[in-house]
Write a protein that holds these residues in place. Structure first.
Motif, PDB file in Angstrom:
ATOM      1  N   LEU A 736       0.848  -1.193   0.000  1.00  0.00           N
ATOM      2  CA  LEU A 736       0.000   0.000   0.000  1.00  0.00           C
ATOM      3  C   LEU A 736       0.885   1.244   0.000  1.00  0.00           C
ATOM      4  CD1 LEU A 736      -2.618  -1.040   2.751  1.00  0.00           C
ATOM      5  CD2 LEU A 736      -2.900  -1.182   0.264  1.00  0.00           C
ATOM      6  N   LYS A 737       0.682   2.108  -0.988  1.00  0.00           N
ATOM      7  CA  LYS A 737       1.441   3.354  -1.062  1.00  0.00           C
ATOM      8  C   LYS A 737       0.467   4.527  -1.082  1.00  0.00           C
ATOM      9  CE  LYS A 737       4.869   5.930  -3.755  1.00  0.00           C
ATOM     10  NZ  LYS A 737       5.728   5.933  -4.969  1.00  0.00           N
ATOM     11  N   GLY A 738       0.510   5.344  -0.047  1.00  0.00           N
ATOM     12  CA  GLY A 738      -0.397   6.483   0.056  1.00  0.00           C
ATOM     13  C   GLY A 738      -0.882   6.652   1.485  1.00  0.00           C
ATOM     14  N   ARG A 739      -1.455   7.809   1.754  1.00  0.00           N
ATOM     15  CA  ARG A 739      -1.892   8.132   3.104  1.00  0.00           C
ATOM     16  C   ARG A 739      -3.062   7.237   3.538  1.00  0.00           C
ATOM     17  NH1 ARG A 739      -1.478  12.847   6.158  1.00  0.00           N
ATOM     18  NH2 ARG A 739      -0.628  13.971   4.357  1.00  0.00           N
ATOM     19  N   ILE A 740      -2.931   6.669   4.728  1.00  0.00           N
ATOM     20  CA  ILE A 740      -4.022   5.925   5.358  1.00  0.00           C
ATOM     21  C   ILE A 740      -4.438   6.735   6.571  1.00  0.00           C
ATOM     22  CG2 ILE A 740      -4.715   3.767   6.472  1.00  0.00           C
ATOM     23  CD1 ILE A 740      -2.509   2.351   4.892  1.00  0.00           C
ATOM     24  N   GLU A 741      -5.635   7.271   6.532  1.00  0.00           N
ATOM     25  CA  GLU A 741      -6.039   8.202   7.597  1.00  0.00           C
ATOM     26  C   GLU A 741      -6.087   7.509   8.941  1.00  0.00           C
ATOM     27  OE1 GLU A 741      -9.585  10.106   6.240  1.00  0.00           O
ATOM     28  OE2 GLU A 741      -8.511  11.328   4.766  1.00  0.00           O
ATOM     29  N   LYS A 742      -6.573   6.276   8.954  1.00  0.00           N
ATOM     30  CA  LYS A 742      -6.471   5.488  10.183  1.00  0.00           C
ATOM     31  C   LYS A 742      -6.780   4.031   9.867  1.00  0.00           C
ATOM     32  CE  LYS A 742     -11.243   6.153  11.799  1.00  0.00           C
ATOM     33  NZ  LYS A 742     -12.086   6.538  12.953  1.00  0.00           N
ATOM     34  N   LEU A 743      -6.155   3.165  10.634  1.00  0.00           N
ATOM     35  CA  LEU A 743      -6.426   1.743  10.484  1.00  0.00           C
ATOM     36  C   LEU A 743      -7.635   1.375  11.338  1.00  0.00           C
ATOM     37  CD1 LEU A 743      -2.820   0.219  10.727  1.00  0.00           C
ATOM     38  CD2 LEU A 743      -4.222   0.432   8.676  1.00  0.00           C
ATOM     39  N   PRO A 744      -8.507   0.495  10.832  1.00  0.00           N
ATOM     40  CA  PRO A 744      -9.624   0.025  11.656  1.00  0.00           C
ATOM     41  C   PRO A 744      -9.090  -0.616  12.936  1.00  0.00           C
ATOM     42  CG  PRO A 744      -9.915  -0.626   9.366  1.00  0.00           C
ATOM     43  CD  PRO A 744      -8.536  -0.071   9.478  1.00  0.00           C
ATOM     44  N   SER A 761       2.304   5.999   4.395  1.00  0.00           N
ATOM     45  CA  SER A 761       0.953   5.928   4.978  1.00  0.00           C
ATOM     46  C   SER A 761       0.686   7.108   5.907  1.00  0.00           C
ATOM     47  CB  SER A 761       0.783   4.613   5.745  1.00  0.00           C
ATOM     48  OG  SER A 761       1.173   3.506   4.962  1.00  0.00           O
ATOM     49  N   LYS A 762       1.761   7.661   6.513  1.00  0.00           N
ATOM     50  CA  LYS A 762       1.678   8.835   7.387  1.00  0.00           C
ATOM     51  C   LYS A 762       0.685   8.630   8.529  1.00  0.00           C
ATOM     52  CE  LYS A 762       3.171  12.082   3.810  1.00  0.00           C
ATOM     53  NZ  LYS A 762       2.941  13.367   3.108  1.00  0.00           N
ATOM     54  N   LEU A 763       0.705   7.431   9.089  1.00  0.00           N
ATOM     55  CA  LEU A 763      -0.175   7.122  10.221  1.00  0.00           C
ATOM     56  C   LEU A 763       0.250   7.927  11.442  1.00  0.00           C
ATOM     57  CD1 LEU A 763      -0.214   3.256   9.680  1.00  0.00           C
ATOM     58  CD2 LEU A 763      -2.211   4.752   9.477  1.00  0.00           C
ATOM     59  N   MET A 764      -0.740   8.378  12.190  1.00  0.00           N
ATOM     60  CA  MET A 764      -0.470   9.144  13.407  1.00  0.00           C
ATOM     61  C   MET A 764      -0.499   8.257  14.646  1.00  0.00           C
ATOM     62  SD  MET A 764       0.139  11.936  11.995  1.00  0.00           S
ATOM     63  CE  MET A 764       0.483  12.832  13.518  1.00  0.00           C
ATOM     64  N   VAL A 765      -1.110   7.078  14.516  1.00  0.00           N
ATOM     65  CA  VAL A 765      -1.213   6.136  15.636  1.00  0.00           C
ATOM     66  C   VAL A 765      -0.294   4.944  15.359  1.00  0.00           C
ATOM     67  CG1 VAL A 765      -2.762   4.643  16.945  1.00  0.00           C
ATOM     68  CG2 VAL A 765      -3.587   6.844  16.076  1.00  0.00           C
ATOM     69  N   ASP A 766       0.426   4.518  16.378  1.00  0.00           N
ATOM     70  CA  ASP A 766       1.360   3.399  16.255  1.00  0.00           C
ATOM     71  C   ASP A 766       0.664   2.183  15.616  1.00  0.00           C
ATOM     72  OD1 ASP A 766       3.286   1.461  16.532  1.00  0.00           O
ATOM     73  OD2 ASP A 766       3.196   1.368  18.722  1.00  0.00           O
ATOM     74  N   PRO A 767       1.147   1.690  14.436  1.00  0.00           N
ATOM     75  CA  PRO A 767       0.493   0.558  13.783  1.00  0.00           C
ATOM     76  C   PRO A 767       0.920  -0.799  14.328  1.00  0.00           C
ATOM     77  CG  PRO A 767       2.306   1.325  12.416  1.00  0.00           C
ATOM     78  CD  PRO A 767       2.249   2.248  13.608  1.00  0.00           C
ATOM     79  N   MET A 768       1.984  -0.835  15.161  1.00  0.00           N
ATOM     80  CA  MET A 768       2.554  -2.118  15.571  1.00  0.00           C
ATOM     81  C   MET A 768       1.586  -3.015  16.370  1.00  0.00           C
ATOM     82  SD  MET A 768       5.248  -1.912  13.931  1.00  0.00           S
ATOM     83  CE  MET A 768       6.905  -2.526  14.145  1.00  0.00           C
ATOM     84  N   PRO A 769       0.763  -2.484  17.263  1.00  0.00           N
ATOM     85  CA  PRO A 769      -0.175  -3.378  17.970  1.00  0.00           C
ATOM     86  C   PRO A 769      -1.134  -4.103  17.029  1.00  0.00           C
ATOM     87  CG  PRO A 769       0.049  -1.301  19.148  1.00  0.00           C
ATOM     88  CD  PRO A 769       0.762  -1.132  17.841  1.00  0.00           C
ATOM     89  N   ILE A 770      -1.588  -3.419  15.953  1.00  0.00           N
ATOM     90  CA  ILE A 770      -2.504  -4.058  14.998  1.00  0.00           C
ATOM     91  C   ILE A 770      -1.751  -5.043  14.106  1.00  0.00           C
ATOM     92  CG2 ILE A 770      -3.954  -3.625  12.971  1.00  0.00           C
ATOM     93  CD1 ILE A 770      -4.893  -1.069  14.282  1.00  0.00           C
ATOM     94  N   LEU A 771      -0.595  -4.635  13.600  1.00  0.00           N
ATOM     95  CA  LEU A 771       0.168  -5.507  12.707  1.00  0.00           C
ATOM     96  C   LEU A 771       0.735  -6.712  13.448  1.00  0.00           C
ATOM     97  CD1 LEU A 771       2.128  -2.793  10.662  1.00  0.00           C
ATOM     98  CD2 LEU A 771      -0.050  -3.894  10.092  1.00  0.00           C
ATOM     99  N   GLY A 772       1.017  -6.532  14.721  1.00  0.00           N
ATOM    100  CA  GLY A 772       1.643  -7.607  15.492  1.00  0.00           C
ATOM    101  C   GLY A 772       0.769  -8.818  15.713  1.00  0.00           C
TER     102      GLY A 772
END
Length: 854
Positions: A736-744, A761-772
């Motif tokens: 995925l290439k582009g801004r993701i406003e937020k992950l569900p 993606s320029k995420l403002m919230v740490d994505p690691m808990p969801i990806l982990g």
């Protein structure tokens, strides 16, 4: 090699008997006889191909069998073509007159006469077989069946070992040279200097230059870098354009401007561009002093420490490149270095008992310290089992040894001869590409499929082709350039191996490359390759050649009207056109009914007649960056299309009709707004770009067999909602290439994902808990994906993760890693994270990945 052509002819004859049920008995009998005789001849072909290198008569016998098989295919395809023409309205009256085959047998008159002629030829060939002593290598008349089973077994073996040996720029023996040349490149010397590396083919000049070019110290010291390959056949204008593109990028405006420039304009433009920049340019594979002389004026010396690296086989080119430059003659490897390189490339060192090691050391010594010879020998012995087979290889080598060393050409030939027949033709096909060409893996594999080189069976042809490519890489006959998704993305063939491929291909009438100086090309070869002067090539008479493939590389050619598609090229299976940008494709392209592979570079719009190509498997349309193509609605009529690669700008309304489609790459429009792809049951890979937030992507969730998904936004745009990803239950690779406003917050991605790349993606919230929590994720690449200061990996997260890349996370300061997180981590790469002063203690011992996947 002829075995493949005979198998194809036998298949065609069988299909003809099934389709033409109303054949008169005499013709049916002749076709059956011909089919059975070719089947019988197959059992002798392997023995004949083994004998032909030492016996000109046997070589001619194999050629005659090959010629007959190809003639069979051409006759049947001509009949099919003529019969199909009767479907057009303008031939309606002719169709009516021929409606009853029983009453109008004249329709088959020509086929009958030609089949009878072939029958006489094959009887003559059969008599010659006995005269030349060519025996049936299989037992008791079971040849065809056994050979089929042997081939199936080979295919299964290659597929079981589908992974390749990633060289990772293995560079044995030259660490001291690397350090010396790095010091020369980085020393405090304001003058622009030339570093010349020279030595014989196979010593590793390009590998050394690439090692320098990608060195972290070089990357950080030279903000502007470019690499060009010159080779024996070159055009100065193309070289200048390539350097400019490397520096400025490939914007539409830039490419349009460069196309209009003269050579003098390009030279001045590049010189002005480099002023004020500290640059490093590699000029690889220079054969003539004139080539360097035509380029060097474009490299200004503004006393800022810029450098140019030249590689060449010619000492005089190296010595005269720069009066004050640094010249390095690349040495041969020492005995110890040679042995270490051999072991590095050997697939299974554990099986080498002491007696085998003694043999191997003797053979390595005969390579004379030449790296290419050593790695090819290692690849050959890796596929020989036991002491007896290694002894046979050494016996072959000692029979051809001169002055205590062996010619590199003999080692290469020995490795080629060891290939199974199904792999030989695949290897030879690499010779059609221009010298030093970087070859896309998908390109070569899809060409093999179109040519009939990939046996049909229970497995997908794409998977079998991938196994074949990986096997050639394991044998060190093909080199890996780059990887993606843990697979080979780009590859190349060494010049010396390419020379062998071209020589053998001509001997076996696989293909020939047009020689504009002699204005000649073999009329016996069914595949013609044109690397320039296309208009002159087309002035030859092709009417009786019945060509199967045309590979045309000529960026100056634009007169497609000179190609007589309907009469001279109606038998084509493969057509590759790499021509001047903006050229119009004529309607006559629709007459190439048998076409299976079509690549177009430089053509923006396709005619509606493209829909006539019902046998087409691969359609690839490439244009200059920024130029989207127009696909006509009739593209949806290509019912056998497996691969559609084209950056197109308007949705295809009936796209779902392409039920055979496996790869769809290049969508640059709101394709899925009014189209439900539920019928695309075979689609496994989808690539879509220029996405805007207003686009509708939810229908992608109906692609139940999707394995790989690339989605890229327009610059500075955000993705629309990504909830549809949850329903792609077989999705393994996501980019995925582009801004993701937020992950569900819950289940944003399917649990099947094994590899994920997030770009900008320029995420403002740490994505690691969801990806982990993804249970199968093995490879994670985050580039510009997060703008926060802290990432946290919880206990038991990333349970299968092996490779992690963190790149361009400028605000990242802290990384918290729980004790039980990432238990299987093998590789780590961190770049562009200036605020991250400390990494978790457990990560300090993890191997640093050298390459960033693109």
């Amino acid at each position: 090699m002829a075995d493949a052509f005979v198998s194809f002819a036998v298949q065609k004859l069988g299909d003809f008997l099934i389709q033409e049920v109303n054949l008169r008995l005499s013709l049916r009998g002749d076709v059956k006889w011909l089919r059975n005789e070719l089947l019988f001849m197959q059992s002798f072909l392997k023995h004949a191909e083994e004998k032909q290198s030492g016996d000109q008569r046997v070589q001619q016998w194999v050629f005659e069998i090959n010629s007959i098989a190809n003639e069979v295919v051409a006759i049947l395809e001509t009949h099919s073509f003529v019969a199909r023409e009767g479907d057009d309205d303008e031939f309606a009256s002719h169709l009516k007159a021929c409606a009853c085959i029983c009453r109008k047998e004249t329709k088959f008159y020509k086929v009958t006469k030609e089949i009878q002629s072939l029958k006489q030829r094959i009887m003559d060939v059969s008599r010659k077989r006995e005269t030349y002593g060519i025996t049936d290598i299989n037992n008791a008349g079971e040849g065809a069946s056994n050979r089929s089973n042997d081939q199936s077994a080979i295919v299964r073996t290659l597929r079981r070992t589908a992974s390749y040996v990633d060289e990772d720029h293995i560079f044995v023996g030259f660490q001291d040279v690397v350090q010396r040349l790095l010091a020369e490149l980085l020393k405090v010397e304001p003058r622009r200097s030339i570093i010349s590396i020279y030595g014989m083919g196979g010593l590793g000049k390009t590998t050394l230059a690439r090692n320098l070019y990608t060195s972290p110290n070089i990357v950080s010291s030279f903000p502007t870098r470019a690499w060009i390959c010159v080779s024996q056949e070159y055009k100065t204008m193309d070289l200048l354009r390539d350097i400019i593109k490397s520096i400025q990028g490939r914007t539409k405006e830039n490419l349009d401007l460069l196309e209009k420039m003269t050579e003098t304009d390009l030279e001045i433009y590049l010189r002005d561009l480099l002023k004020g920049l500290k640059y490093l340019v590699v000029v690889d594979d220079v054969w003539h002093r004139e080539a360097w002389e035509s380029l060097k004026r474009a490299f200004p010396d503004i006393k800022n420490g810029s450098r140019v690296i030249i590689t060449t086989r010619k000492e005089d080119v190296a010595e005269r490149a720069d009066d004050k430059g640094f010249v390095h003659r690349l040495r041969f490897l020492s005995q110890e270095e040679s042995w270490n390189l051999f072991l590095t490339k050997l697939l299974d060192v554990q099986v080498m008992v002491p007696e085998m090691e003694r043999l191997a050391r003797d053979m390595v010594d005969t390579c004379g310290g030449l790296p290419l010879a050593i790695v090819v020998l290692s690849g050959l012995l890796s596929h020989k089992r036991g002491l007896e087979e290694w002894q046979k290889v050494e016996d072959h080598i000692w029979k051809n040894i001169k002055d205590d060393s062996i010619e590199i050409s003999y080692i290469i030939s020995l490795s080629y001869n060891d290939l199974p027949t199904v792999l030989k033709q695949c290897f030879l096909y690499f010779g059609v590409f221009p010298e030093d060409r970087v070859i896309y893996a998908d390109d070569i594999m899809q060409l093999w499929m179109a040519e009939g080189f990939i046996p049909r069976g229970e497995e997908r042809m794409e998977d079998v082709a991938e196994g074949f490519l990986n096997e050639l890489i394991r044998r060190s006959l093909i080199q890996v350039v780059s990887t993606m998704w843990e697979k080979v993305a780009k590859c190349r063939i060494h010049d010396l191996l390419r020379d062998l491929a071209i020589k053998k291909a001509l001997e076996l009438n696989i293909f020939d490359i047009y020689n504009p100086r002699k204005h000649s090309i073999s009329s016996f070869c069914l595949r013609h390759v044109i690397h320039g002067r296309a208009q002159r090539y087309l002035s030859l008479d092709h009417s009786n050649m019945k060509l199967r493939s045309i590979m045309l590389y000529d960026r100056d050619f634009c007169k497609l009207g000179l190609i007589n598609f309907r009469n001279e090229f109606q038998h084509l299976y493969v057509l590759h056109l790499e021509i001047r940008s903006g050229t119009k494709l004529p309607d006559a392209i629709g007459s190439l009914y048998h076409l299976k592979f079509l690549t177009l570079r430089g053509i923006h719009d396709l005619p509606s007649s493209i829909g006539n190509l019902k046998n087409l498997q691969t359609l690839r349309v490439f244009n200059k960056y920024g130029h989207l193509c127009q696909l006509p609605p009739e593209t949806a009529d290509l019912i056998n299309l497996r691969h559609l690669v084209a950056w197109y700008s308007n949705p295809l309304k009936h796209l779902s009709k392409l039920t055979s489609l496996q790869v769809l790459n290049g969508i640059s429009c709101d394709q899925w707004k009014d189209v439900d792809p539920i019928d695309l049951v075979n689609l496994r890979e989808l690539r879509m770009f220029c996405i805007a937030k207003t686009y509708s992507l939810k229908n992608i969730g109906n692609l139940k067999h999707l394995h790989t998904l690339f989605l890229g936004c327009i610059r500075d745009e955000s993705f629309p909602a990504l909830e549809f990803l949850t329903t792609c239950q077989k999705l393994q690779r996501l980019w995925l290439k582009g801004r993701i406003e937020k992950l569900p917050l819950s289940d944003p991605f399917p649990n099947s994902i094994t590899m994920m790349f997030l770009r900008y993606s320029k995420l403002m919230v740490d994505p690691m808990p969801i990806l982990g929590i993804l249970p199968r994720l093995r490879n994670l690449d985050l580039k510009g994906a997060y703008e926060g200061k802290e990432i946290s990996c919880r206990d038991n997260s990333f349970c299968q993760l092996e490779f992690l890349r963190l790149n361009k996370l400028p605000n990242l300061e802290r990384w918290h890693l729980a004790t039980t997180a990432m238990p299987l981590i093998k590789g780590l790469n961190i770049r562009g994270c200036p605020q991250l002063k400390e990494i978790p203690k457990r990560m300090k011992d993890v191997e640093r990945l050298k390459r960033i996947h693109r």
